[in-house]
Write a protein that holds these residues in place. Structure first.
Motif, mmCIF file in Angstrom:
data_model
loop_
_atom_site.group_PDB
_atom_site.id
_atom_site.type_symbol
_atom_site.label_atom_id
_atom_site.label_comp_id
_atom_site.label_asym_id
_atom_site.label_seq_id
_atom_site.Cartn_x
_atom_site.Cartn_y
_atom_site.Cartn_z
ATOM 1 N N LEU A 107 1.809 -6.119 -2.940
ATOM 2 C CA LEU A 107 1.957 -5.048 -1.953
ATOM 3 C C LEU A 107 1.106 -3.844 -2.315
ATOM 4 C CD1 LEU A 107 5.795 -5.393 -1.413
ATOM 5 C CD2 LEU A 107 4.028 -5.866 0.299
ATOM 6 N N GLU A 108 1.014 -3.548 -3.614
ATOM 7 C CA GLU A 108 0.195 -2.428 -4.065
ATOM 8 C C GLU A 108 -1.279 -2.707 -3.794
ATOM 9 O OE1 GLU A 108 -1.032 1.160 -5.375
ATOM 10 O OE2 GLU A 108 1.032 0.506 -4.936
ATOM 11 N N ARG A 111 -1.856 -2.137 -0.215
ATOM 12 C CA ARG A 111 -1.822 -0.701 0.076
ATOM 13 C C ARG A 111 -3.151 -0.039 -0.312
ATOM 14 N NH1 ARG A 111 2.049 0.256 -2.825
ATOM 15 N NH2 ARG A 111 3.698 -0.085 -1.293
ATOM 16 N N GLU A 112 -3.728 -0.452 -1.416
ATOM 17 C CA GLU A 112 -5.017 0.100 -1.846
ATOM 18 C C GLU A 112 -6.120 -0.237 -0.854
ATOM 19 O OE1 GLU A 112 -5.575 -1.471 -5.749
ATOM 20 O OE2 GLU A 112 -4.085 -0.150 -6.685
ATOM 21 N N LEU A 114 -5.642 -0.835 2.328
ATOM 22 C CA LEU A 114 -5.343 -0.043 3.525
ATOM 23 C C LEU A 114 -5.864 1.383 3.379
ATOM 24 C CD1 LEU A 114 -4.016 0.356 6.267
ATOM 25 C CD2 LEU A 114 -1.837 0.742 5.093
ATOM 26 N N LEU A 115 -5.671 1.986 2.204
ATOM 27 C CA LEU A 115 -6.174 3.344 1.970
ATOM 28 C C LEU A 115 -7.700 3.374 2.037
ATOM 29 C CD1 LEU A 115 -3.804 4.468 -0.942
ATOM 30 C CD2 LEU A 115 -3.793 5.279 1.431
ATOM 31 N N CYS A 183 -0.472 -0.120 9.072
ATOM 32 C CA CYS A 183 0.567 0.605 8.322
ATOM 33 C C CYS A 183 1.946 0.019 8.606
ATOM 34 C CB CYS A 183 0.549 2.090 8.699
ATOM 35 S SG CYS A 183 -0.883 3.003 8.105
ATOM 36 N N LEU A 186 2.332 -3.480 6.925
ATOM 37 C CA LEU A 186 2.590 -3.390 5.489
ATOM 38 C C LEU A 186 4.042 -2.975 5.232
ATOM 39 C CD1 LEU A 186 1.635 -3.521 2.583
ATOM 40 C CD2 LEU A 186 0.739 -1.187 2.822
ATOM 41 N N ALA A 187 4.539 -2.047 6.029
ATOM 42 C CA ALA A 187 5.923 -1.594 5.865
ATOM 43 C C ALA A 187 6.904 -2.735 6.105
ATOM 44 C CB ALA A 187 6.209 -0.440 6.823
ATOM 45 N N GLN A 190 6.929 -5.000 3.142
ATOM 46 C CA GLN A 190 7.707 -4.404 2.060
ATOM 47 C C GLN A 190 9.199 -4.621 2.271
ATOM 48 O OE1 GLN A 190 5.991 -0.446 2.493
ATOM 49 N NE2 GLN A 190 5.030 -0.609 0.485
#
Length: 226
Positions: A107-108, A111-112, A114-115, A183, A186-187, A190
């Motif tokens: 997940l991290e 997230r990276e 996505l950023l 976003c 991804l949520a 999670q």
């Protein structure tokens, strides 16, 4: 082309450059790819050009026709629906399998990516980066499923649709919609909400396909008659 790029073979060089030109739209759909002219342009023999075109044919970016030779492939509006329908079918299945196996590190990683995607969009330049990061995010979410054959199919389908996704991101409101849905996706991953994540992904892919379909129809309607 990046001047610092080092290629292992002439075939790789020709394939990489032609792929980028096709995906960026510099080489338009239906444009002939004449081997003699390409060999002269790249200062190579016809052999690596032929091998490169065969690679691109396998990736769905080039087609060979009798008495016509190689051309950049053209997706018709009706084919867009089939292509994105296939993507939705297999990607939703793989995502559902992946969610069961996702770790905090998975997940991290997503997230990276996505950023990085959001940062690239905010820069307002290099649409090829947007598209690459868009795929990288999806791939990061699917990776925990550990389904390499399915990922090969997904990668192939995404290569075929890539230049049209770029058109959508550039010429429609697709980029803001993609950011918002990424976003949310991804949520949901999670939360390990497989049903909601799969439903959102299906909507995300099919609505992108519809937007591209409509854009192609609009372009055809405004294209001058030959």
């Amino acid at each position: 082309m990046n001047k610092g790029t080092v290629y292992k073979t002439r075939t790789q060089m020709v394939a990489d450059i032609l792929r980028e030109k096709i995906l960026s739209g510099e080489i338009v759909a239906g444009e002939p790819l004449r081997q003699d002219a390409l060999a002269k342009e790249f200062n190579v023999s016809r052999i690596p050009v032929r091998e490169a075109l065969l690679q691109l044919e396998a990736q769905g970016l080039v087609s060979f026709e009798a008495h016509k030779g190689a051309t950049a492939t053209q997706l018709l509006p009706a084919e867009i629906h089939e292509l994105f329908g296939l993507r939705a079918l297999i990607e939703c299945h793989v995502l559902e399998c992946a969610i069961d196996k996702m770790t905090d590190q998975d997940l991290e990683t997503a997230r990276e990516v996505l950023l990085a995607f959001e940062k690239a969009v905010e820069s307002g330049t290099q649409v090829e980066t947007w598209s690459d990061l868009n795929y990288a995010l999806h791939a990061a979410l699917y990776k925990p499923a550990a389904m390499p054959m399915a990922m090969e199919v997904i990668h192939s389908l995404n290569i075929k649709s890539d230049r049209y996704i770029r058109l959508q991101l550039l010429l429609t409101a697709g980029i803001d919609k993609a950011e918002e849905e990424h976003c949310e996706l991804l949520a949901l991953c999670q939360k390990r909400d497989k049903a909601a994540a799969s439903a959102l992904l299906k909507k995300h892919i099919l609505e992108a396909g519809q937007a591209i379909h409509d854009l192609l129809i609009q372009q055809q309607a405004t294209r001058p008659a030959l």
